[in-house]
Design an enzyme around this catalytic site. Structure first.
Site, PDB file in Angstrom:
ATOM      1  N   LYS A 119      -1.439  -5.780  76.232  1.00 60.61           N
ATOM      2  CA  LYS A 119      -1.664  -7.040  75.528  1.00 60.61           C
ATOM      3  C   LYS A 119      -1.508  -6.769  74.040  1.00 60.61           C
ATOM      4  CE  LYS A 119      -4.889 -10.931  75.275  1.00 60.61           C
ATOM      5  NZ  LYS A 119      -4.754 -11.067  73.815  1.00 60.61           N
ATOM      6  N   ASP A 121      -1.216  -7.073  70.189  1.00 64.98           N
ATOM      7  CA  ASP A 121      -1.996  -7.894  69.275  1.00 64.98           C
ATOM      8  C   ASP A 121      -1.097  -8.391  68.158  1.00 64.98           C
ATOM      9  OD1 ASP A 121      -4.324  -9.102  68.792  1.00 64.98           O
ATOM     10  OD2 ASP A 121      -5.390  -7.330  68.069  1.00 64.98           O
TER      11      ASP A 121
END
Ligand code: IVH
Length: 698
Positions: A119, A121
Site C-alpha cells: 500500500k 503512501d
C-alpha cells in the site's frame, strides 16, 4: 462521571472528522496524525454499528476523501473511486476473509487466491487513455468528483504518454488507477534542496507528493521527483470503463490485470505477489511489514484483494468500499505527543547535545520518551519548544526523531512558550558551555567534568570497546558517585568487598562483574584503541592501526608520519592519535592499564608497518552476519569477511553467498535466508569459511 451520550459523541466525531478531512485533503496540512484520524473514524463506526439509529446519510463514515479545492477544474469520475476498509490486526484481517465466505459459502479460505500489494503512501490517481493516448489524470477528490491534474501528471516520467504497442489492441477508453508517489531517496534529496534554498521542508514523502501535484505551474511539478505505480485496471467495480472485447484488457484475475498493465508500459510494483490461502496472506503482510524499510518507497500497509475478478462482481461493495479488498495497515511510525522539556546531555568529549524529553508514546514498535535534537541549530530549525505537541517519528531501527511541532493539534498549547535557549552552563559541572564560531556543536570544556568522565568510562566498557558486560551507564554512575573509579584504569582495581557493599549488588553480581572485567583484559589491541575514545578512531581505523603496528608499545613510539602511512589512516587521524598519546593524563591511564595486565597486542598482526593481507578466500562474495558469535563482535566478524575480499552487507538477498548465524539471530534475516535458500553457517562453519572460502557440507 459518565461520558457524553452516544448521540452527542457521534455528532462531535462527525464535526471533527470533516474538519480533519478538510485539513488533509484540501490544505495538505493535517493537524493530527493518520493514526489519530483513523481512531476518530473507528470510534464513529463503532457508535453507528451499535446504534444504527444514529447513522446519518451524510456521515463521514460513508464518505471518501474530501470535496475539490477549487484550484483545479472538477472531473466527474466515470467510475467512482472507492476507498478501502482497514484491518489493523491479524484478527481483523481474518474476519474480513470470514465475511467473504459468509457471502459466498462455496469459497475455501485455504485455497482462495489473493493479490497482496504494497500500500504505497502517495496520492491516488485515475488516468484515462483514449485511443491509447494519455488524455486525463484526476485525483480522487470525494470519490465521485475529483480534480483535473492532467498537466501536472503529464510531467511524471513513469506515466506513459501512450500505451505500449505490445499491448494492442486496446479499448478506445482505458481507465487506469494507481498511486503517484515520491521514492524515499528522492524525497530526502528534495528536502535537502528545499532546506538549502530556504524553502518549505516536507514532513514525509506522501505530503511532498501531494504538495508537488497541487501546483498551478506544471514546471514546478516537473522539477519534483515523482513516480507512478499502477494497481488497478478499470475503475474497480463495476468496470464499464475497461472496454470489453479486447481480450488482454478484460482479464480474469487481478494478477492478470497487473501483468497486462505491465505489458501496456505501466509501472507495477515488483513487490506485489499472488498467494494462495488466508494464512499465506497473513505471512505476506508480516513479511512486508518487517521489510517495509528495505523498499525504495514508503508503504503504510498491504492491500489484499481477492484475485478472481468474477468474484469481485459477486461480492460487490458497500456504500464506500468494495468487499473484495481490504487494507492491512501497519502499526504507525509517526505519533503526536507532548514535548515535556528540552535538556542537554554531556558526552565523553564534552559535547553538549540537546534532547527532547517526551510524554511516553508508543511508536514504531517501542515506547519512546527521549529523542535527540542534535544541536542548537536543529532545535531552532525544527522550531520546537517545551510544552508543544510534536510529531515523533521512529522508522524501523532508526533512532526516534522529533519531526516538528504540530501547531494546530487539538492539544497544542493556546499560547506557545518562547523559543528555547541553549543553556550557558554545563548541567553536570556548572562550567561554561562554549560554541566556537563556525561550529554547530557546543562543548563543556572542563576536562574534569564528572559527566565527561562518566561517559569516557561508559565508552571504554561498551560493546565496541572492551565489552564489559554489566558496566552500563547506571553502574558507572554508581561507581563514580561512590568514589570507586575516576578513569577506566580504576575498573581493574575493583575488588569484591567494596562492590558487595554497594546498593543492589549481591555477591553473585559482584563476582560476575569482576569476571567480566577480568575477561576484558584479553581483548585485542584494536578493541583497546576503540575503548580509549581517541577522536576519529572507530573500529575500522583501530583495526588498521592495530594490525599496522601489532603492539601498543610500537604504536606509542610511532611517528606521525608512520601513523599516517597506514592504509586508511591519513594525516588528520594520525594527528589525533599523536595528540592523544602526547597528553600526560592519557599516558598515565595507559601506563596503569598496562600495569593492570591488559593485553596490548593484536593477534594475527604481521609486525610493525606491514599488515598481513589474509588470503582472499571470500573474494567478491557477500556474507551476512546475524546474532552474536563466539570470539567475534559483529564488527570483527564483518571485518574478517571484508579482509578476505568479501562483502558483509546488513541484509540478505538472492546473491548472498551465506548467512552466518550466532546466538539470538535476527529473525527477519534468517527467515529471508531460508526462503531464498541461502546456505546457513554456524560459528564453527564461519572459521572454516574464513580460512577456506568453503561452505560446510550440508
Ligand atoms: S486498490 C477500490 N491497491 O490506498 C480499489 N489501493 O483506500 C481501491 N493504495 O488511497 C484501491 N496502493 O490509492 C489499491 N495496490 C493498491 C494500493 C492502493 C495504495 C491506496 C489508494 C487509496 C488507498 C485505499
Amino acid at each position: 462521571m459518565a461520558g457524553p451520550a452516544p448521540s452527542e459523541r457521534a455528532e462531535e466525531l462527525r464535526a471533527l472528522i470533516s474538519h480533519h478531512d478538510e485539513r488533509y485533503h484540501l490544505l495538505d496540512s493535517p493537524e493530527i496524525t493518520d493514526a489519530e484520524y483513523d481512531a476518530l473514524k473507528r470510534e464513529l463506526v463503532t457508535i453507528e454499528t451499535e446504534h444504527p439509529e444514529l447513522a446519518t446519510v451524510d456521515s463521514p463514515t460513508l464518505a471518501v476523501g474530501a470535496a475539490p479545492s477549487g484550484l483545479f477544474t472538477e472531473v466527474r469520475h466515470e467510475v467512482p473511486m472507492m476507498s478501502l476498509d482497514n484491518a489493523q490486526t491479524e484478527a481483523e484481517l481474518r474476519s474480513w476473509a470470514d465475511r467473504l465466505v459468509r457471502l459466498a459459502p462455496e469459497l475455501e479460505l485455504a485455497t482462495l487466491r489473493f493479490s497482496c500489494e504494497p500500500k504505497v503512501d502517495g496520492v491516488a490517481m485515475s488516468l484515462t487513455y483514449a485511443g491509447g493516448r494519455f488524455v486525463q489524470a484526476a485525483t480522487r477528490g470525494n470519490g465521485v468528483v475529483g480534480e483535473d491534474v492532467t498537466d501536472n501528471v503529464a510531467t511524471v516520467p513513469s506515466v506513459p504518454e501512450t500505451v505500449a504497442a505490445e499491448a494492442a489492441p486496446f479499448p478506445e477508453r482505458l481507465l487506469i488507477r494507481g498511486e503517484i508517489y515520491m521514492p524515499t531517496a528522492a524525497f530526502a534529496g528534495l528536502n535537502e534542496r528545499q532546506l538549502a534554498a530556504g524553502a518549505k521542508v516536507f514532513a514525509n514523502p506522501r505530503n511532498s507528493a501531494a504538495g508537488s501535484l497541487r501546483q498551478k505551474d506544471p514546471k514546478v511539478t516537473a522539477a519534483r521527483p515523482l513516480a507512478f505505480w499502477a494497481y488497478q485496471l478499470g475503475g474497480g467495480e463495476p468496470e464499464p470503463g475497461v472496454g470489453e472485447g479486447a481480450d488482454g484488457w478484460a482479464p480474469a484475475t487481478q494478477t492478470d490485470a497487473l501483468a497486462q498493465l505491465r505489458r501496456g508500459g505501466f509501472p507495477v510494483s515488483p513487490d506485489a505477489t499472488t498467494v494462495v490461502g488466508i494464512d499465506a496472506v497473513v505471512t505476506r503482510c508480516r513479511e512486508l511489514e518487517e521489510h517495509r524499510h528495505d523498499l525504495p518507497y514508503e508503504i503504510d500497509g498491504v492491500v489484499v484483494k481477492v484475485d478472481d475478478l468474477d468474484l469481485h462482481r459477486r461480492l460487490g461493495q458497500t456504500s464506500r468500499a468494495p468487499r473484495w479488498a481490504i487494507a492491512f495497515k501497519f502499526a504507525p511510525e509517526e505519533r503526536a505527543t507532548r514535548l515535556l522539556d528540552i535538556e542537554v546531555s554531556i558526552g565523553r568529549t564534552g559535547r553538549a547535545t540537546p534532547f527532547a524529553r517526551l510524554a511516553p508514546v508508543f511508536v514504531g514498535g517501542s515506547t519512546v520518551q527521549l529523542a535527540t535534537l542534535h544541536n542548537e541549530d536543529q532545535v531552532a530549525l525544527k522550531n520546537v519548544r517545551p510544552n508543544d505537541m510534536v510529531l515523533v517519528r521512529k522508522a524501523g531501527d532508526v533512532i526516534p526523531e522529533v519531526v516538528g511541532p504540530m501547531l494546530d493539534h487539538p492539544d497544542a498549547p493556546k499560547r506557545r512558550r518562547g523559543p528555547w535557549k541553549f543553556p550557558t552552563v554545563c548541567p553536570s559541572c556548572g562550567g561554561p558551555l562554549v560554541r566556537l564560531p563556525g561550529e554547530s556543536d557546543t562543548y563543556c570544556t572542563n576536562i574534569d567534568c564528572p559527566a565527561q568522565r562518566i561517559q569516557r568510562i561508559v565508552h571504554f566498557a561498551a560493546r565496541a570497546g572492551m565489552d564489559i558486560e554489566g558496566m552500563g551507564e547506571q553502574r558507572v554512575v554508581q561507581l563514580v558517585r561512590a568514589g570507586l573509579i575516576d578513569d577506566p584504569s580504576d575498573l581493574y582495581r575493583l575488588e569484591a568487598p567494596v562492590l558487595v557493599a554497594l546498593e543492589g549488588m549481591g555477591e553473585l553480581s559482584a563476582a560476575n562483574l569482576l569476571g567480566a572485567i577480568e575477561a576484558s583484559k584479553r581483548q585485542p589491541l584494536s578493541r583497546l584503541l576503540v575503548a580509549l575514545g581517541i577522536r576519529h578512531v572507530g573500529p575500522t581505523v583501530a583495526r588498521a592501526l592495530a594490525t599496522g603496528f601489532s603492539t601498543l608499545d610500537d604504536l606509542r613510539s610511532a611517528s606521525q608520519e608512520a601513523l599516517a602511512a597506514v592504509e586508511g589512516v591519513g594525516a588528520v587521524i594520525a594527528d589525533s592519535v599523536v595528540g592523544f598519546l602526547a597528553n600526560p593524563a592519557n599516558q598515565l591511564v595507559l601506563d596503569r592499564l598496562v600495569a593492570a595486565g591488559l593485553n596490548t597486542e593484536q593477534p594475527w598482526a604481521a609486525g610493525a608497518g606491514a599488515p598481513a593481507a589474509p588470503d582472499q578466500t571470500l573474494s567478491g562474495r557477500s556474507v551476512v552476519v546475524t546474532g552474536t558469535l563466539d570470539g567475534y563482535t559483529r564488527e570483527e566478524a564483518e571485518a574478517a569477511i571484508v579482509a578476505r575480499g568479501g562483502k558483509a552487507p546488513g541484509s540478505v538477498s538472492k546473491s548472498t553467498f551465506a548467512i552466518v548465524v550466532g546466538a539470538s539471530p535476527g529473525t527477519a534475516k534468517l527467515t529471508r535466508a531460508e526462503r531464498l535458500g541461502v546456505p546457513i553457517v554456524d560459528g564453527d562453519g564461519f572459521d572454516r569459511l574464513l580460512a577456506t572460502g568453503e561452505l560446510p557440507d550440508a
